[in-house]
Design an enzyme around this catalytic site. Structure first.
Site, PDB file in Angstrom:
ATOM      1  N   GLU A 342       0.792  -1.231   0.000  1.00  0.00           N
ATOM      2  CA  GLU A 342       0.000   0.000   0.000  1.00  0.00           C
ATOM      3  C   GLU A 342       0.828   1.287   0.000  1.00  0.00           C
ATOM      4  O   GLU A 342       0.674   2.141   0.869  1.00  0.00           O
ATOM      5  CB  GLU A 342      -0.936   0.008   1.214  1.00  0.00           C
TER       6      GLU A 342
HETATM    7  C1  TNX Z   1      -4.713  -3.997   4.570  1.00  0.00           C
HETATM    8  S1  TNX Z   1      -3.042  -6.436   4.241  1.00  0.00           S
HETATM    9  C2  TNX Z   1      -3.448  -3.816   5.091  1.00  0.00           C
HETATM   10  C3  TNX Z   1      -3.278  -3.456   6.506  1.00  0.00           C
HETATM   11  C4  TNX Z   1      -4.595  -3.219   7.177  1.00  0.00           C
HETATM   12  C5  TNX Z   1      -5.596  -4.266   6.745  1.00  0.00           C
HETATM   13  C6  TNX Z   1      -6.915  -4.177   7.438  1.00  0.00           C
HETATM   14  C7  TNX Z   1      -2.006  -5.373   4.067  1.00  0.00           C
HETATM   15  C8  TNX Z   1      -0.787  -5.838   3.494  1.00  0.00           C
HETATM   16  N1  TNX Z   1      -2.292  -4.107   4.403  1.00  0.00           N
HETATM   17  O1  TNX Z   1      -2.450  -2.317   6.621  1.00  0.00           O
HETATM   18  O2  TNX Z   1      -4.395  -3.273   8.546  1.00  0.00           O
HETATM   19  O3  TNX Z   1      -5.802  -4.168   5.355  1.00  0.00           O
HETATM   20  O4  TNX Z   1      -7.744  -5.258   7.116  1.00  0.00           O
END
Ligand code: TNX
Length: 524
Positions: A342
Site C-alpha cells: 500500500e
Molecule cells: C490492509 S493487508 C493492510 C493493513 C490493514 C488491513 C486491514 C495489508 C498488506 N495491508 O495495513 O491493517 O488491510 O484489514
C-alpha cells in the site's frame, strides 16, 4: 456487547477465574472418564486416524514418560507433557530414560529414518498397555504430543489439580503436514500486545500444530521493537496506538525471550518492519527520514497509504541496514518480512528499485525477504517469498522461482467481521464466517500458482479495531482452526460437516483454556 458471548468485563473475570482454576465450578459439570467417541476431536484432521474402540489407556500415578537415553529433545518434550498432565493430576509423571519401552508408559521416540513421517510427521498409538509417540524429528514428536493432548479430556487444560482417572481412547494415527508454512500474523502496531499475551497466542498456535508467528512490528501508529542505534523509534514512535490507546514496545531482551519461547514450541517468529509505506511512527521519530526533513505528528487514525520513507536519501538505507542488522541478530529463523504494501506516495519504478535494494540489504544480514503481494513485480531473487493478500501479481514472482504464502483477505483475514452484527472488526474484504474461512482450496486459489509454488497458508489478524487480547481471541477463534486445517490436512481429509462436528466437540477445550471464542451460527 459481544453477540452470543460476554461483555469484556465478564470475560476478564472469566479469564481470571480460569487462571485461578476456578472456572470449572461455573460451568455445567463434564464427567471425566471414558471419552465418548463423538467427543473425540483432533484439529487439524490427521492424515490417517483410527479409533480402535477398545479399552482406553489410563494415566495414573505409576505412569511414566519414557524417552531414549541421551535424547535431550525427546526429554524436553516429555517434560512439557509431564507438566501438562501434572498441572491437573495428583502427581506429575516422571520422565525416565529407558532403552526398552516399559509397560504402562507413554513412550516418546524420534526416528529420523522413518520416511513415512518426515521431520514434522508422527505416529501415535494408544492401547490399554501403553502409548507410543514416534516423531520423524523433534517437531514431529512435539506435534504427536499435541495430538495426544487433544485426545485427553479438556480438563487436562485446567491449571488446577483435579484428581480423577485420565483416560485416553485407544487410537492409531499417522500424520504429517501438507504445507511447510502454517502461520498466523499478529498486528501489534495498531494496538500493542504485551509479551505475555503474545505467549498465550504462541501456546495456542502450538496446540494446532502451527509453526510460524509473523509479528507486524511497525506501522503508522506504532513502532514496537527496541532498536538501540535509533532509540527514538520506541521512545517516541512506540508511545501511542490507534484511538489514543496505550502504546508499548518489546525491549530486545523481551523480544529474544519471545523468540526462544516460540522456538521451544517449534514456532518461528517472523519479524515484519513495514516499508517504505506504513512508516509514520518512524517518520515522526526521526525528521531526517522525511524528504522535507520535517517530522509529522504521531498518528492515531486508521487510514492507510499516506506515509513513505524518503527513498532518495542515503540515510534511509543506513536506517534500514541498522534496523535489519539489530533484529536479524535476535532471530535464528531465516526470514525477514519487509512489508512493501500500500505505497501511494512513491512512483512505481522507484518503489520497485527500493524493494530490490532492500532485498540486498536483508541478504547481507543473512536473511530472506518476505513481502506482501505488491513486491512481486520488483527484480527479486528466487529466495524472496511473496505473501498474497488481494488481487496482485504474485504469478510474476512464481515465474521467477519464488514461493508464495497464501493469505487471501476474503478468506483468512481474521480482522474481518463474521457477520454484519460482529461488534468489532472491518469488512472491506467481506464478511467471513467460519465456513467461508474453511471452504476453499489453496492449490486452485490462484491461476498460475500450483501447489508446488505454495509455501503455505497464513492468517493475518490486523488490529485497528482490537483493543484487548480478548478482542484478538474473539476474532481468531474459531477461524484460526480452519486455517490450521487448511495448512496441515490433505484436501481429501477436509470436509466442512466433519470439521463442524469436531469444532463443536472441541468447544469444552476452549472453555477450559479460557479462550474467548465466537459461537458462530455456522457451527451451532
Ligand atoms: C490492509 S493487508 C493492510 C493493513 C490493514 C488491513 C486491514 C495489508 C498488506 N495491508 O495495513 O491493517 O488491510 O484489514
Amino acid at each position: 456487547m459481544l453477540p452470543h458471548s460476554y461483555t469484556t468485563a465478564t470475560l476478564r473475570l472469566l479469564t481470571l477465574l480460569a487462571a485461578a482454576g476456578a472456572v470449572a465450578a461455573c460451568r455445567p459439570a463434564r464427567p471425566e472418564g471414558p471419552t465418548p467417541r463423538a467427543a473425540v476431536a483432533v484439529i487439524p484432521a490427521p492424515v490417517s486416524f483410527t479409533l480402535s474402540g477398545g479399552p482406553p489407556f489410563v494415566v495414573d500415578t505409576v505412569t511414566v514418560i519414557a524417552v531414549e537415553p541421551g535424547d535431550a529433545e525427546a526429554r524436553r518434550i516429555g517434560e512439557w507433557l509431564a507438566d501438562l498432565i501434572g498441572s491437573t493430576r495428583e502427581s506429575t509423571p516422571r520422565v525416565v530414560e529407558e532403552p526398552a519401552v516399559a509397560a504402562r508408559a507413554i513412550a516418546l521416540r524420534i526416528r529420523p529414518d522413518d520416511a513415512r513421517l518426515g521431520p514434522e510427521g508422527y505416529e501415535l498409538t494408544v492401547n490399554p498397555e501403553g502409548v507410543s509417540v514416534v516423531g520423524g524429528g523433534p517437531a514431529g514428536l512435539f506435534y504427536g504430543v499435541q495430538t495426544l493432548r487433544q485426545l485427553m479430556p479438556p480438563a487436562v487444560e485446567h491449571t488446577a489439580r483435579r484428581p480423577a482417572p485420565l483416560e485416553i481412547p485407544a487410537a492409531h494415527i499417522v500424520d504429517r503436514p501438507r504445507f511447510e508454512w502454517r502461520g498466523m500474523m499478529l498486528d501489534v502496531s495498531r494496538h500493542f500486545l504485551p509479551p505475555e499475551h503474545v505467549k498465550r497466542f504462541i501456546d495456542l498456535l502450538a496446540l494446532y500444530r502451527m509453526n510460524r508467528l509473523h509479528l507486524h512490528l511497525s506501522d503508522d501508529q506504532g513502532w514496537r521493537i527496541e532498536i538501540r542505534s535509533w532509540p527514538n523509534l520506541t521512545a517516541h514512535g512506540g508511545s501511542g496506538a490507534v484511538g489514543g490507546h496505550p502504546g508499548g514496545y518489546y525491549t530486545q531482551e523481551e523480544f529474544a525471550d519471545l523468540v526462544a519461547y516460540a522456538q521451544a514450541r517449534f514456532i518461528t517468529i517472523v519479524p515484519e518492519i513495514d516499508m517504505p509505506g506504513h512508516t509514520n511512527a518512524a517518520l515522526a521519530s526521526y525528521p531526517e527520514l522525511n524528504c522535507d526533513g520535517v517530522a509529522p505528528p504521531l498518528y492515531e487514525g486508521i487510514q492507510v497509504g499516506f506515509s513513505a520513507l524518503c527513498v532518495d536519501k542515503d540515510v534511509t538505507y543506513r536506517f534500514i541496514d541498522d534496523v535489519v542488522r539489530e533484529i536479524s541478530a535476535l532471530i535464528p529463523g531465516p526470514y525477514f518480512h519487509i512489508g512493501g504494501d500500500e505505497v501511494e506516495r512513491i512512483p512505481h519504478d522507484r518503489y520497485l528499485e527500493f524493494i530490490s535494494r532492500v532485498e540486498r540489504i536483508v541478504a547481507v544480514h543473512g536473511k530472506r525477504i518476505i513481502g506482501w503481494g505488491e513486491i512481486a513485480p520488483a527484480r527479486l531473487t528466487p529466495n524472496a517469498v511473496v505473501q498474497h493478500w488481494r488481487r496482485d501479481s504474485v504469478q510474476l514472482a512464481v515465474a521467477r522461482g519464488s514461493r508464495v504464502i497464501l493469505s487471501p483477505s476474503s478468506r483468512v483475514y481474521l480482522d474481518m467481521k463474521y457477520d454484519a452484527a460482529t461488534p468489532i472488526g472491518l469488512s472491506w474484504a467481506g464478511l467471513i464466517d467460519v465456513r467461508h474461512a474453511y471452504d476453499w482450496e489453496p492449490a486452485t486459489w490462484l491461476d498460475g500458482v500450483p501447489e508446488s509454488a505454495i509455501l503455505g497458508v497464513e492468517a493475518p489478524l490486523w488490529a485497528e479495531t482490537l483493543g484487548t487480547v480478548h478482542d484478538y481471541e474473539f476474532m481468531a477463534f474459531p477461524r484460526l482452526l480452519a486455517v490450521a486445517e487448511l495448512a496441515w490436512s490433505p484436501p481429501q481429509r477436509r470436509e466442512w460437516n466433519d470439521f463442524r462436528r469436531r469444532l463443536r466437540a472441541h468447544w469444552p477445550r476452549f472453555q477450559a483454556l479460557g479462550v474467548n471464542a465466537y459461537r458462530s451460527p455456522d457451527v451451532w
